[in-house]
Design a protein around this motif. Structure first.
Motif, PDB file in Angstrom:
ATOM      1  N   TYR A  37       0.849  -1.181   0.000  1.00 36.11           N
ATOM      2  CA  TYR A  37       0.000   0.000   0.000  1.00 36.11           C
ATOM      3  C   TYR A  37       0.892   1.241   0.000  1.00 36.11           C
ATOM      4  CZ  TYR A  37      -4.482  -2.315   1.087  1.00 36.11           C
ATOM      5  OH  TYR A  37      -5.635  -3.060   1.032  1.00 36.11           O
ATOM      6  N   GLN A  39       0.944   5.410   0.865  1.00 38.93           N
ATOM      7  CA  GLN A  39       0.285   6.514   1.574  1.00 38.93           C
ATOM      8  C   GLN A  39       1.031   7.807   1.271  1.00 38.93           C
ATOM      9  OE1 GLN A  39       0.479   6.621   5.919  1.00 38.93           O
ATOM     10  NE2 GLN A  39      -1.715   7.081   5.988  1.00 38.93           N
ATOM     11  N   MET A  89       4.840   7.047   1.840  1.00 41.92           N
ATOM     12  CA  MET A  89       5.193   5.944   2.723  1.00 41.92           C
ATOM     13  C   MET A  89       4.559   4.685   2.136  1.00 41.92           C
ATOM     14  SD  MET A  89       4.877   5.481   6.825  1.00 41.92           S
ATOM     15  CE  MET A  89       6.392   6.340   7.144  1.00 41.92           C
ATOM     16  N   PHE A  91       3.670   0.660   2.690  1.00 42.24           N
ATOM     17  CA  PHE A  91       3.450  -0.370   3.701  1.00 42.24           C
ATOM     18  C   PHE A  91       3.293  -1.728   3.036  1.00 42.24           C
ATOM     19  CE2 PHE A  91       2.944   2.082   7.519  1.00 42.24           C
ATOM     20  CZ  PHE A  91       2.476   3.309   7.103  1.00 42.24           C
ATOM     21  N   PHE A 103       0.380  -5.239   9.154  1.00 40.02           N
ATOM     22  CA  PHE A 103       1.204  -4.298   8.406  1.00 40.02           C
ATOM     23  C   PHE A 103       2.616  -4.214   8.964  1.00 40.02           C
ATOM     24  CE2 PHE A 103      -1.752  -1.964   5.658  1.00 40.02           C
ATOM     25  CZ  PHE A 103      -2.962  -2.401   6.155  1.00 40.02           C
ATOM     26  N   GLY A 104       3.549  -3.882   8.082  1.00 41.55           N
ATOM     27  CA  GLY A 104       4.884  -3.522   8.523  1.00 41.55           C
ATOM     28  C   GLY A 104       4.909  -2.075   8.998  1.00 41.55           C
ATOM     29  N   ALA A 105       6.091  -1.646   9.437  1.00 41.63           N
ATOM     30  CA  ALA A 105       6.243  -0.297   9.998  1.00 41.63           C
ATOM     31  C   ALA A 105       6.272   0.784   8.941  1.00 41.63           C
ATOM     32  CB  ALA A 105       7.501  -0.228  10.855  1.00 41.63           C
TER      33      ALA A 105
ATOM     34  N   LEU B  41       5.485   1.913  13.999  1.00 42.79           N
ATOM     35  CA  LEU B  41       4.651   0.760  14.364  1.00 42.79           C
ATOM     36  C   LEU B  41       3.727   0.332  13.237  1.00 42.79           C
ATOM     37  CD1 LEU B  41       3.623   1.716  18.013  1.00 42.79           C
ATOM     38  CD2 LEU B  41       5.446   0.171  17.288  1.00 42.79           C
ATOM     39  N   GLY B  42       3.635   1.103  12.187  1.00 45.35           N
ATOM     40  CA  GLY B  42       2.725   0.765  11.104  1.00 45.35           C
ATOM     41  C   GLY B  42       1.284   0.936  11.526  1.00 45.35           C
TER      42      GLY B  42
END
Lengths: 113, 112
Positions: A37, A39, A89, A91, A103-105, B41-42
């Motif tokens: 994804y 953002q 960003m 993800f 989700f990852g960070a 932290l996502g």
């Protein structure tokens, strides 16, 4: 439980060049889906690309492609011919039949003009 | 196109206030989700709803509740807001049996 690790907090790429974002995951499910994804700053999160785990062929969506290595539990995203609008960003996420996504960070991608 | 909207983009509340975050989707999706997004932290799942009047706890439900009285609307409630609930809140929806979730623009909540 499913976990996703994105080891690169930030990546920078020159316009028109290629950048690869890494993602590793862990799951006990045999049937699952993987997603990237995007953002953009102050904008809505949108789906970039998805991959079904049972498919061996790597998914491609225009300038975005993945390298899915199931045995290694790796799911990297390649952005080719980077554009200024790719700055965002990104993800990585994993989902299975229980409706939930993990989700990852996230990785922040900066595109240099 | 799927459209998911959230009632506010930015919200400032005081500690102890009751806070309502609203999410509406226009594509007749059965499943709806509330996440919070924090740096490093996502996204973490707070609650989700399979369908009207149905709800399930996610990974971090403490301090939150939800309401789904109509199919298109999913509300997140902070019963007594605390400073550690300062965050970005994202709503998402999806069609039953389909994998892809569609996200709203997010609500950035500041609790003072």
């Amino acid at each position: 439980a499913q976990t996703v690790t994105q080891s690169q907090p930030e990546m920078s790429v020159q316009e028109a060049e290629t950048v690869t974002l890494s993602c590793t995951y862990d799951t006990s499910e045999s049937d699952y889906y993987l997603f990237w994804y995007k953002q953009p700053p102050s904008r809505q999160m949108i789906l970039v690309i998805r991959q079904e785990a049972y498919k061996q062929q790597n998914a491609t969506e225009n300038r975005f492609s993945v390298n899915f290595q199931k045995a290694a539990k790796s799911f990297s995203l390649k952005i080719s011919d980077s554009q200024l609008g790719d700055a965002a960003m990104y993800f990585c996420a994993i989902g299975s039949n229980d409706y939930k996504l993990s989700f990852g960070a996230g990785t922040t991608v900066t595109v240099r003009a | 196109d799927v459209k998911v909207t959230q009632s506010s983009r930015y919200l400032v509340k005081r500690t102890g206030e009751k806070v309502f975050l609203e999410c509406v989707q226009d594509m007749d999706h059965e499943n709806m989700f509330w996440y919070r997004q924090d740096p490093g932290l996502g996204l973490r799942l707070i609650y989700f709803s399979y369908d009207v009047k149905m709800k399930e706890k996610g990974d971090i439900p403490e301090g939150y509740s939800v309401s789904r009285e109509k199919k298109e609307r999913f509300s997140l409630i902070l019963e007594s807001a605390s400073t550690n609930q300062t965050s970005m809140y994202l709503c998402a929806s999806r069609l039953w049996g389909r994998e892809t979730q569609y996200f709203g623009p997010g609500t950035r909540l500041l609790v003072l």
